[in-house]
Design a protein around this motif. Structure first.
Motif, PDB file in Angstrom:
ATOM      1  N   ALA A 199      -3.078  -2.945   7.265  1.00 31.13           N
ATOM      2  CA  ALA A 199      -2.940  -1.808   8.178  1.00 31.13           C
ATOM      3  C   ALA A 199      -1.547  -1.179   8.056  1.00 31.13           C
ATOM      4  N   ALA A 200      -0.521  -2.000   7.833  1.00 31.27           N
ATOM      5  CA  ALA A 200       0.846  -1.491   7.733  1.00 31.27           C
ATOM      6  C   ALA A 200       1.055  -0.609   6.510  1.00 31.27           C
ATOM      7  N   TRP A 201       0.245  -0.797   5.461  1.00 29.86           N
ATOM      8  CA  TRP A 201       0.423  -0.055   4.211  1.00 29.86           C
ATOM      9  C   TRP A 201      -0.737   0.875   3.891  1.00 29.86           C
ATOM     10  N   ALA A 202      -1.777   0.888   4.698  1.00 32.03           N
ATOM     11  CA  ALA A 202      -2.970   1.692   4.404  1.00 32.03           C
ATOM     12  C   ALA A 202      -2.643   3.177   4.289  1.00 32.03           C
ATOM     13  N   ASP A 203      -1.713   3.673   5.092  1.00 31.73           N
ATOM     14  CA  ASP A 203      -1.327   5.086   4.998  1.00 31.73           C
ATOM     15  C   ASP A 203      -0.258   5.321   3.935  1.00 31.73           C
ATOM     16  N   LEU A 204       0.588   4.321   3.717  1.00 34.01           N
ATOM     17  CA  LEU A 204       1.665   4.465   2.735  1.00 34.01           C
ATOM     18  C   LEU A 204       1.141   4.413   1.307  1.00 34.01           C
ATOM     19  N   ASP A 205       0.284   3.455   1.026  1.00 38.66           N
ATOM     20  CA  ASP A 205      -0.270   3.247  -0.322  1.00 38.66           C
ATOM     21  C   ASP A 205      -1.773   2.951  -0.215  1.00 38.66           C
ATOM     22  N   PRO A 206      -2.582   3.938   0.166  1.00 37.39           N
ATOM     23  CA  PRO A 206      -4.007   3.670   0.389  1.00 37.39           C
ATOM     24  C   PRO A 206      -4.775   3.302  -0.879  1.00 37.39           C
ATOM     25  N   GLN A 207      -4.220   3.609  -2.043  1.00 33.77           N
ATOM     26  CA  GLN A 207      -4.909   3.350  -3.302  1.00 33.77           C
ATOM     27  C   GLN A 207      -4.691   1.935  -3.845  1.00 33.77           C
ATOM     28  N   GLY A 244      -1.991   0.252  -8.293  1.00 36.70           N
ATOM     29  CA  GLY A 244      -1.657   1.210  -7.254  1.00 36.70           C
ATOM     30  C   GLY A 244      -0.392   0.893  -6.482  1.00 36.70           C
ATOM     31  N   LEU A 245       0.326  -0.139  -6.891  1.00 44.04           N
ATOM     32  CA  LEU A 245       1.589  -0.483  -6.233  1.00 44.04           C
ATOM     33  C   LEU A 245       2.699   0.414  -6.767  1.00 44.04           C
ATOM     34  N   ARG A 246       3.879   0.276  -6.216  1.00 40.78           N
ATOM     35  CA  ARG A 246       5.016   1.075  -6.660  1.00 40.78           C
ATOM     36  C   ARG A 246       5.382   0.671  -8.090  1.00 40.78           C
ATOM     37  N   PRO A 247       5.716   1.643  -8.942  1.00 39.29           N
ATOM     38  CA  PRO A 247       6.062   1.321 -10.328  1.00 39.29           C
ATOM     39  C   PRO A 247       7.376   0.545 -10.440  1.00 39.29           C
ATOM     40  N   ASP A 248       7.409  -0.314 -11.438  1.00 39.91           N
ATOM     41  CA  ASP A 248       8.630  -1.053 -11.794  1.00 39.91           C
ATOM     42  C   ASP A 248       9.271  -1.737 -10.590  1.00 39.91           C
ATOM     43  N   THR A 249       8.449  -2.404  -9.788  1.00 41.03           N
ATOM     44  CA  THR A 249       8.920  -3.037  -8.562  1.00 41.03           C
ATOM     45  C   THR A 249       8.517  -4.513  -8.555  1.00 41.03           C
ATOM     46  N   ALA A 250       9.417  -5.368  -8.106  1.00 42.21           N
ATOM     47  CA  ALA A 250       9.160  -6.806  -8.013  1.00 42.21           C
ATOM     48  C   ALA A 250       8.457  -7.117  -6.693  1.00 42.21           C
ATOM     49  N   TYR A 251       7.356  -7.846  -6.771  1.00 36.49           N
ATOM     50  CA  TYR A 251       6.572  -8.257  -5.604  1.00 36.49           C
ATOM     51  C   TYR A 251       6.413  -9.769  -5.620  1.00 36.49           C
ATOM     52  N   MET A 252       5.976 -10.312  -4.502  1.00 35.45           N
ATOM     53  CA  MET A 252       5.635 -11.737  -4.374  1.00 35.45           C
ATOM     54  C   MET A 252       4.232 -11.828  -3.792  1.00 35.45           C
ATOM     55  N   ALA A 253       3.513 -12.856  -4.176  1.00 33.52           N
ATOM     56  CA  ALA A 253       2.211 -13.147  -3.575  1.00 33.52           C
ATOM     57  C   ALA A 253       2.174 -14.627  -3.243  1.00 33.52           C
ATOM     58  N   VAL A 297       1.604  -5.948   1.868  1.00 35.53           N
ATOM     59  CA  VAL A 297       0.958  -4.764   1.317  1.00 35.53           C
ATOM     60  C   VAL A 297      -0.540  -4.973   1.142  1.00 35.53           C
ATOM     61  N   LEU A 298      -0.908  -6.073   0.535  1.00 40.80           N
ATOM     62  CA  LEU A 298      -2.309  -6.394   0.229  1.00 40.80           C
ATOM     63  C   LEU A 298      -2.675  -7.739   0.816  1.00 40.80           C
ATOM     64  N   CYS A 299      -3.946  -7.881   1.212  1.00 36.08           N
ATOM     65  CA  CYS A 299      -4.458  -9.161   1.672  1.00 36.08           C
ATOM     66  C   CYS A 299      -5.917  -9.283   1.260  1.00 36.08           C
ATOM     67  N   GLY A 300      -6.308 -10.479   0.862  1.00 38.15           N
ATOM     68  CA  GLY A 300      -7.702 -10.742   0.506  1.00 38.15           C
ATOM     69  C   GLY A 300      -8.097 -12.135   0.947  1.00 38.15           C
ATOM     70  N   ASP A 301      -9.209 -12.236   1.659  1.00 45.23           N
ATOM     71  CA  ASP A 301      -9.722 -13.537   2.089  1.00 45.23           C
ATOM     72  C   ASP A 301     -10.300 -14.292   0.908  1.00 45.23           C
ATOM     73  N   LEU A 302      -9.980 -15.578   0.812  1.00 45.02           N
ATOM     74  CA  LEU A 302     -10.508 -16.418  -0.256  1.00 45.02           C
ATOM     75  C   LEU A 302     -11.969 -16.763   0.039  1.00 45.02           C
TER      76      LEU A 302
END
Length: 168
Positions: free
Chosen positions: A43-51, A72-81, A160-165
Protein backbone atom coordinates in the motif's frame (compact mmCIF):
# COMPACT_ATOMS: atom_id res chain seq x y z
CA UNK A 1 -6.60 -68.73 30.19
CA UNK A 2 -3.20 -67.51 28.91
CA UNK A 3 -0.29 -67.38 31.29
CA UNK A 4 1.00 -64.13 32.68
CA UNK A 5 4.24 -64.55 30.68
CA UNK A 6 2.32 -65.08 27.41
CA UNK A 7 0.20 -61.98 28.05
CA UNK A 8 3.31 -59.91 28.82
CA UNK A 9 5.04 -61.20 25.66
CA UNK A 10 1.97 -60.39 23.52
CA UNK A 11 1.79 -56.87 24.98
CA UNK A 12 5.52 -56.35 24.37
CA UNK A 13 5.30 -57.53 20.74
CA UNK A 14 2.23 -55.33 20.09
CA UNK A 15 4.00 -52.29 21.54
CA UNK A 16 7.13 -52.98 19.48
CA UNK A 17 5.07 -53.33 16.29
CA UNK A 18 3.20 -50.08 16.95
CA UNK A 19 6.36 -48.14 17.72
CA UNK A 20 7.49 -48.67 14.12
CA UNK A 21 4.29 -47.04 12.85
CA UNK A 22 4.92 -43.35 13.30
CA UNK A 23 7.12 -43.09 16.33
CA UNK A 24 9.28 -40.45 14.59
CA UNK A 25 8.75 -36.82 13.65
CA UNK A 26 5.71 -36.08 11.50
CA UNK A 27 7.01 -35.22 8.02
CA UNK A 28 4.29 -32.56 7.61
CA UNK A 29 5.70 -30.70 10.62
CA UNK A 30 9.34 -30.98 9.53
CA UNK A 31 11.07 -27.80 8.35
CA UNK A 32 11.70 -27.27 4.67
CA UNK A 33 9.60 -27.56 1.56
CA UNK A 34 8.94 -25.72 -1.69
CA UNK A 35 7.05 -22.43 -1.90
CA UNK A 36 6.29 -19.72 -4.42
CA UNK A 37 5.23 -16.10 -3.98
CA UNK A 38 3.77 -13.58 -6.40
CA UNK A 39 5.10 -10.21 -5.27
CA UNK A 40 2.83 -7.17 -5.49
CA UNK A 41 3.29 -3.53 -4.47
CA UNK A 42 2.52 -2.71 -0.85
CA UNK A 43 0.00 0.00 0.00
CA UNK A 44 2.89 2.39 0.77
CA UNK A 45 4.30 2.00 -2.76
CA UNK A 46 1.19 1.26 -4.85
CA UNK A 47 0.90 4.90 -5.95
CA UNK A 48 4.65 5.53 -6.16
CA UNK A 49 5.54 2.46 -8.25
CA UNK A 50 2.29 0.73 -9.28
CA UNK A 51 4.03 -1.27 -12.02
CA UNK A 52 6.41 -3.16 -9.68
CA UNK A 53 6.07 -6.91 -9.71
CA UNK A 54 8.05 -10.00 -8.89
CA UNK A 55 8.18 -13.68 -8.10
CA UNK A 56 10.03 -15.74 -5.53
CA UNK A 57 10.69 -19.47 -5.49
CA UNK A 58 11.94 -21.07 -2.29
CA UNK A 59 13.22 -24.64 -2.21
CA UNK A 60 14.47 -26.21 0.97
CA UNK A 61 15.65 -29.74 1.61
CA UNK A 62 18.49 -29.60 4.13
CA UNK A 63 19.59 -26.20 2.82
CA UNK A 64 17.62 -23.42 1.17
CA UNK A 65 17.69 -21.71 -2.21
CA UNK A 66 15.67 -18.55 -2.83
CA UNK A 67 15.26 -17.32 -6.42
CA UNK A 68 13.89 -13.81 -6.84
CA UNK A 69 12.90 -11.97 -10.02
CA UNK A 70 11.62 -8.38 -9.91
CA UNK A 71 10.67 -5.72 -12.47
CA UNK A 72 9.49 -2.14 -12.42
CA UNK A 73 11.73 -1.04 -9.55
CA UNK A 74 13.95 2.03 -9.64
CA UNK A 75 16.89 1.63 -12.06
CA UNK A 76 20.40 1.00 -10.77
CA UNK A 77 19.25 0.81 -7.15
CA UNK A 78 20.30 -1.58 -4.37
CA UNK A 79 17.42 -3.41 -2.64
CA UNK A 80 17.11 -6.08 0.05
CA UNK A 81 14.62 -8.92 0.33
CA UNK A 82 13.88 -11.12 3.32
CA UNK A 83 11.73 -14.05 4.32
CA UNK A 84 9.15 -12.67 6.80
CA UNK A 85 7.00 -14.20 9.54
CA UNK A 86 3.54 -12.79 8.68
CA UNK A 87 1.25 -12.48 5.69
CA UNK A 88 1.23 -9.46 3.39
CA UNK A 89 -2.15 -8.27 4.70
CA UNK A 90 -0.64 -7.71 8.17
CA UNK A 91 0.53 -4.31 9.41
CA UNK A 92 3.30 -3.85 8.50
CA UNK A 93 3.13 -6.07 5.39
CA UNK A 94 4.94 -9.32 6.13
CA UNK A 95 5.42 -8.59 9.84
CA UNK A 96 8.97 -9.09 11.07
CA UNK A 97 11.86 -11.02 9.61
CA UNK A 98 11.59 -14.80 9.91
CA UNK A 99 14.26 -15.87 12.39
CA UNK A 100 15.78 -19.33 12.24
CA UNK A 101 16.21 -19.09 16.02
CA UNK A 102 13.15 -17.16 17.23
CA UNK A 103 15.02 -16.21 20.41
CA UNK A 104 18.11 -15.10 18.50
CA UNK A 105 19.10 -11.77 17.00
CA UNK A 106 17.49 -10.23 13.92
CA UNK A 107 20.79 -10.32 12.09
CA UNK A 108 22.80 -12.10 9.41
CA UNK A 109 23.13 -15.78 10.17
CA UNK A 110 19.62 -15.93 11.65
CA UNK A 111 17.62 -14.48 8.72
CA UNK A 112 17.28 -15.30 5.04
CA UNK A 113 18.14 -12.19 3.06
CA UNK A 114 18.91 -11.36 -0.54
CA UNK A 115 20.81 -8.28 -1.68
CA UNK A 116 20.48 -7.19 -5.29
CA UNK A 117 20.85 -4.18 -7.54
CA UNK A 118 18.46 -3.46 -10.38
CA UNK A 119 19.72 -2.84 -13.89
CA UNK A 120 19.05 0.28 -15.98
CA UNK A 121 15.47 -0.92 -16.63
CA UNK A 122 14.65 -1.58 -12.94
CA UNK A 123 14.83 -5.35 -13.36
CA UNK A 124 16.82 -7.86 -11.32
CA UNK A 125 17.14 -11.57 -10.70
CA UNK A 126 19.10 -13.13 -7.89
CA UNK A 127 19.50 -16.44 -6.10
CA UNK A 128 20.63 -16.88 -2.52
CA UNK A 129 21.61 -20.16 -0.89
CA UNK A 130 21.77 -20.67 2.86
CA UNK A 131 21.98 -23.42 5.44
CA UNK A 132 18.92 -21.94 7.21
CA UNK A 133 15.76 -23.99 6.65
CA UNK A 134 12.38 -22.23 6.86
CA UNK A 135 9.62 -23.78 8.92
CA UNK A 136 5.90 -23.09 9.23
CA UNK A 137 6.65 -19.61 10.66
CA UNK A 138 7.90 -18.43 7.23
CA UNK A 139 4.91 -16.66 5.64
CA UNK A 140 6.08 -14.14 3.02
CA UNK A 141 8.87 -12.49 1.04
CA UNK A 142 9.31 -8.71 1.35
CA UNK A 143 11.44 -6.48 -0.88
CA UNK A 144 12.77 -3.39 0.93
CA UNK A 145 13.82 -0.16 -0.78
CA UNK A 146 16.82 1.71 0.59
CA UNK A 147 15.72 3.91 3.50
CA UNK A 148 17.03 6.99 1.70
CA UNK A 149 14.80 6.28 -1.32
CA UNK A 150 11.75 5.76 0.92
CA UNK A 151 12.48 9.05 2.68
CA UNK A 152 13.02 10.92 -0.61
CA UNK A 153 9.69 9.60 -1.92
CA UNK A 154 7.84 10.43 1.30
CA UNK A 155 6.83 6.77 1.73
CA UNK A 156 5.84 5.74 5.24
CA UNK A 157 7.53 2.36 4.72
CA UNK A 158 10.50 0.93 2.84
CA UNK A 159 8.51 -2.23 2.01
CA UNK A 160 7.99 -2.02 -1.75
CA UNK A 161 6.85 -5.55 -2.64
CA UNK A 162 5.31 -8.37 -0.64
CA UNK A 163 4.21 -11.88 -1.61
CA UNK A 164 2.69 -14.60 0.55
CA UNK A 165 4.50 -17.93 0.38
CA UNK A 166 2.32 -20.70 -1.03
CA UNK A 167 3.36 -24.34 -0.68
CA UNK A 168 3.75 -26.22 -3.94
Amino acid sequence: MPSRAATALTAFLAAAALSGCGGGEDVADAPGGTWTAALEPTAAWADLDPQVTGTADVSSTGSTSVQLAVAGLRPDTAYMAHVHDAACDEDPPGGGHWLADPDGEDAAGNIIELSFTTDATGTATTTESTDLVPDDRAKSIVVHAPDELAEDEGADSNRVLCGDLTAE
